[in-house]
Motif scaffolding. Structure first.
Motif, PDB file in Angstrom:
ATOM      1  N   THR A  38       0.855  -1.170   0.000  1.00  0.00           N
ATOM      2  CA  THR A  38       0.000   0.000   0.000  1.00  0.00           C
ATOM      3  C   THR A  38       0.901   1.232   0.000  1.00  0.00           C
ATOM      4  N   ASN A  39       0.711   2.098  -0.980  1.00  0.00           N
ATOM      5  CA  ASN A  39       1.543   3.298  -1.100  1.00  0.00           C
ATOM      6  C   ASN A  39       0.769   4.507  -0.608  1.00  0.00           C
ATOM      7  N   CYS A  40       1.402   5.268   0.281  1.00  0.00           N
ATOM      8  CA  CYS A  40       0.781   6.434   0.891  1.00  0.00           C
ATOM      9  C   CYS A  40       1.623   7.668   0.604  1.00  0.00           C
ATOM     10  N   LYS A  41       0.954   8.790   0.381  1.00  0.00           N
ATOM     11  CA  LYS A  41       1.648  10.071   0.241  1.00  0.00           C
ATOM     12  C   LYS A  41       1.082  11.028   1.265  1.00  0.00           C
ATOM     13  N   LEU A  42       1.924  11.948   1.723  1.00  0.00           N
ATOM     14  CA  LEU A  42       1.541  12.882   2.761  1.00  0.00           C
ATOM     15  C   LEU A  42       1.191  14.237   2.176  1.00  0.00           C
ATOM     16  N   TYR A  43       0.106  14.819   2.690  1.00  0.00           N
ATOM     17  CA  TYR A  43      -0.380  16.102   2.206  1.00  0.00           C
ATOM     18  C   TYR A  43      -0.763  16.975   3.389  1.00  0.00           C
ATOM     19  N   VAL A  51      -4.338  22.107  -1.338  1.00  0.00           N
ATOM     20  CA  VAL A  51      -3.666  20.868  -0.952  1.00  0.00           C
ATOM     21  C   VAL A  51      -2.229  20.912  -1.464  1.00  0.00           C
ATOM     22  N   ALA A  52      -1.278  20.646  -0.564  1.00  0.00           N
ATOM     23  CA  ALA A  52       0.139  20.640  -0.935  1.00  0.00           C
ATOM     24  C   ALA A  52       0.806  19.402  -0.345  1.00  0.00           C
ATOM     25  N   ASN A  53       1.903  18.997  -0.947  1.00  0.00           N
ATOM     26  CA  ASN A  53       2.683  17.882  -0.407  1.00  0.00           C
ATOM     27  C   ASN A  53       3.236  18.263   0.960  1.00  0.00           C
ATOM     28  N   ASP A  54       3.342  17.280   1.824  1.00  0.00           N
ATOM     29  CA  ASP A  54       3.827  17.519   3.185  1.00  0.00           C
ATOM     30  C   ASP A  54       5.004  16.601   3.465  1.00  0.00           C
ATOM     31  N   THR A  55       5.744  16.932   4.509  1.00  0.00           N
ATOM     32  CA  THR A  55       6.897  16.140   4.936  1.00  0.00           C
ATOM     33  C   THR A  55       6.869  16.035   6.455  1.00  0.00           C
ATOM     34  N   ARG A  78       8.093  11.708   3.013  1.00  0.00           N
ATOM     35  CA  ARG A  78       7.134  12.280   2.064  1.00  0.00           C
ATOM     36  C   ARG A  78       6.118  11.245   1.596  1.00  0.00           C
ATOM     37  N   ASP A  79       6.558   9.988   1.570  1.00  0.00           N
ATOM     38  CA  ASP A  79       5.659   8.909   1.154  1.00  0.00           C
ATOM     39  C   ASP A  79       6.064   7.633   1.889  1.00  0.00           C
ATOM     40  N   LEU A  80       5.124   6.698   1.927  1.00  0.00           N
ATOM     41  CA  LEU A  80       5.310   5.450   2.668  1.00  0.00           C
ATOM     42  C   LEU A  80       4.887   4.278   1.799  1.00  0.00           C
ATOM     43  N   THR A  81       5.530   3.156   2.001  1.00  0.00           N
ATOM     44  CA  THR A  81       5.122   1.904   1.385  1.00  0.00           C
ATOM     45  C   THR A  81       4.885   0.919   2.521  1.00  0.00           C
ATOM     46  N   LEU A  82       3.641   0.507   2.679  1.00  0.00           N
ATOM     47  CA  LEU A  82       3.251  -0.287   3.838  1.00  0.00           C
ATOM     48  C   LEU A  82       2.672  -1.631   3.422  1.00  0.00           C
ATOM     49  N   PRO A  83       3.056  -2.702   4.111  1.00  0.00           N
ATOM     50  CA  PRO A  83       2.474  -4.023   3.819  1.00  0.00           C
ATOM     51  C   PRO A  83       1.138  -4.197   4.530  1.00  0.00           C
ATOM     52  N   LEU A  84       0.319  -5.089   4.003  1.00  0.00           N
ATOM     53  CA  LEU A  84      -0.936  -5.472   4.646  1.00  0.00           C
ATOM     54  C   LEU A  84      -0.831  -6.934   5.053  1.00  0.00           C
ATOM     55  N   TYR A 151       3.352  -1.645  -8.361  1.00  0.00           N
ATOM     56  CA  TYR A 151       3.868  -0.635  -9.277  1.00  0.00           C
ATOM     57  C   TYR A 151       4.006   0.749  -8.662  1.00  0.00           C
ATOM     58  N   GLY A 152       3.746   0.912  -7.393  1.00  0.00           N
ATOM     59  CA  GLY A 152       3.957   2.191  -6.724  1.00  0.00           C
ATOM     60  C   GLY A 152       2.855   3.211  -6.892  1.00  0.00           C
ATOM     61  N   GLN A 153       1.694   2.790  -7.365  1.00  0.00           N
ATOM     62  CA  GLN A 153       0.577   3.716  -7.521  1.00  0.00           C
ATOM     63  C   GLN A 153       0.032   4.103  -6.149  1.00  0.00           C
ATOM     64  N   GLU A 154      -0.301   5.366  -5.980  1.00  0.00           N
ATOM     65  CA  GLU A 154      -0.795   5.868  -4.699  1.00  0.00           C
ATOM     66  C   GLU A 154      -2.123   5.218  -4.335  1.00  0.00           C
ATOM     67  N   ASN A 155      -2.208   4.704  -3.108  1.00  0.00           N
ATOM     68  CA  ASN A 155      -3.436   4.105  -2.597  1.00  0.00           C
ATOM     69  C   ASN A 155      -4.119   4.984  -1.557  1.00  0.00           C
ATOM     70  N   ILE A 156      -3.312   5.637  -0.726  1.00  0.00           N
ATOM     71  CA  ILE A 156      -3.850   6.376   0.409  1.00  0.00           C
ATOM     72  C   ILE A 156      -3.223   7.763   0.469  1.00  0.00           C
ATOM     73  N   GLN A 157      -4.052   8.778   0.739  1.00  0.00           N
ATOM     74  CA  GLN A 157      -3.566  10.120   0.996  1.00  0.00           C
ATOM     75  C   GLN A 157      -3.713  10.378   2.492  1.00  0.00           C
ATOM     76  N   LEU A 158      -2.612  10.752   3.132  1.00  0.00           N
ATOM     77  CA  LEU A 158      -2.620  11.080   4.557  1.00  0.00           C
ATOM     78  C   LEU A 158      -2.527  12.591   4.686  1.00  0.00           C
ATOM     79  N   PHE A 159      -3.510  13.208   5.336  1.00  0.00           N
ATOM     80  CA  PHE A 159      -3.548  14.661   5.493  1.00  0.00           C
ATOM     81  C   PHE A 159      -3.165  15.046   6.921  1.00  0.00           C
TER      82      PHE A 159
END
Length: 160
Positions: A38-43, A51-55, A78-84, A151-159
């Motif tokens: 699961t790929n997550c990006k931070l906003y 909405v802007a990218n966050d770190t 800035r982004d996370l890759t998490l297993p389920l 393939y690294g496609q974004e699954n989750i947006q964390l705000f």
């Protein structure tokens, strides 16, 4: 004597050829056998609703109820890759931002095994169904793509 030399030369030439032909077999292409993540990006959302990218300065992610550390004090995240989890329909992750600040995220998902091949065996398709979380530092979560993939496609947006 000439026949012996011809026999030896023929053996020297034919043995490697026959050996390489019989030892070569198709290798299984298990490239699809990587574990889906699961790929997550931070906003962040500012006062104007932009909405802007966050770190995050520092982050440690652990799997609840185990001693598994998924991310260990990573800086400038800035982004996370998490297993389920394969063995349950939910995965509980603890995000530790500092010594005293944590958020808990519960990702609900379905696990569907599918047969890839005799050489590669079974793989697990995982589909996100829902997410709940605490709001100590994390504001909200949005699912953008339900299928966990390789393939690294974004699954989750964390705000935040």
């Amino acid at each position: 004597m000439k026949q012996l030399i011809r026999l030896i030369l023929a053996g020297v030439l034919l043995c490697p050829t026959i050996g390489s032909m019989t030892s070569c077999s198709e290798e299984a292409d298990c490239s699809m056998a990587e574990r889906a993540m699961t790929n997550c990006k931070l906003y962040t959302i500012d006062e104007d609703g932009f909405v802007a990218n966050d770190t995050l300065d520092s982050l440690t992610v652990t799997a609840f109820g185990t001693d598994s550390v998924i991310i260990n004090n990573q800086k400038e995240v800035r982004d996370l890759t998490l297993p389920l989890r394969y063995t349950a329909d939910s995965t509980i992750l603890v995000f530790r931002y500092s010594r005293y600040t944590t958020d808990t995220i519960v990702i609900y998902h379905t696990n569907t095994p599918y047969f890839l091949s005799m050489d590669c065996g079974y793989q697990m398709q995982q589909r996100l169904t829902n997410i709940t979380h605490t709001t100590h530092r994390l504001d909200s979560i949005h699912i953008t793509n339900n299928e966990a993939g390789i393939y690294g496609q974004e699954n989750i947006q964390l705000f935040y």
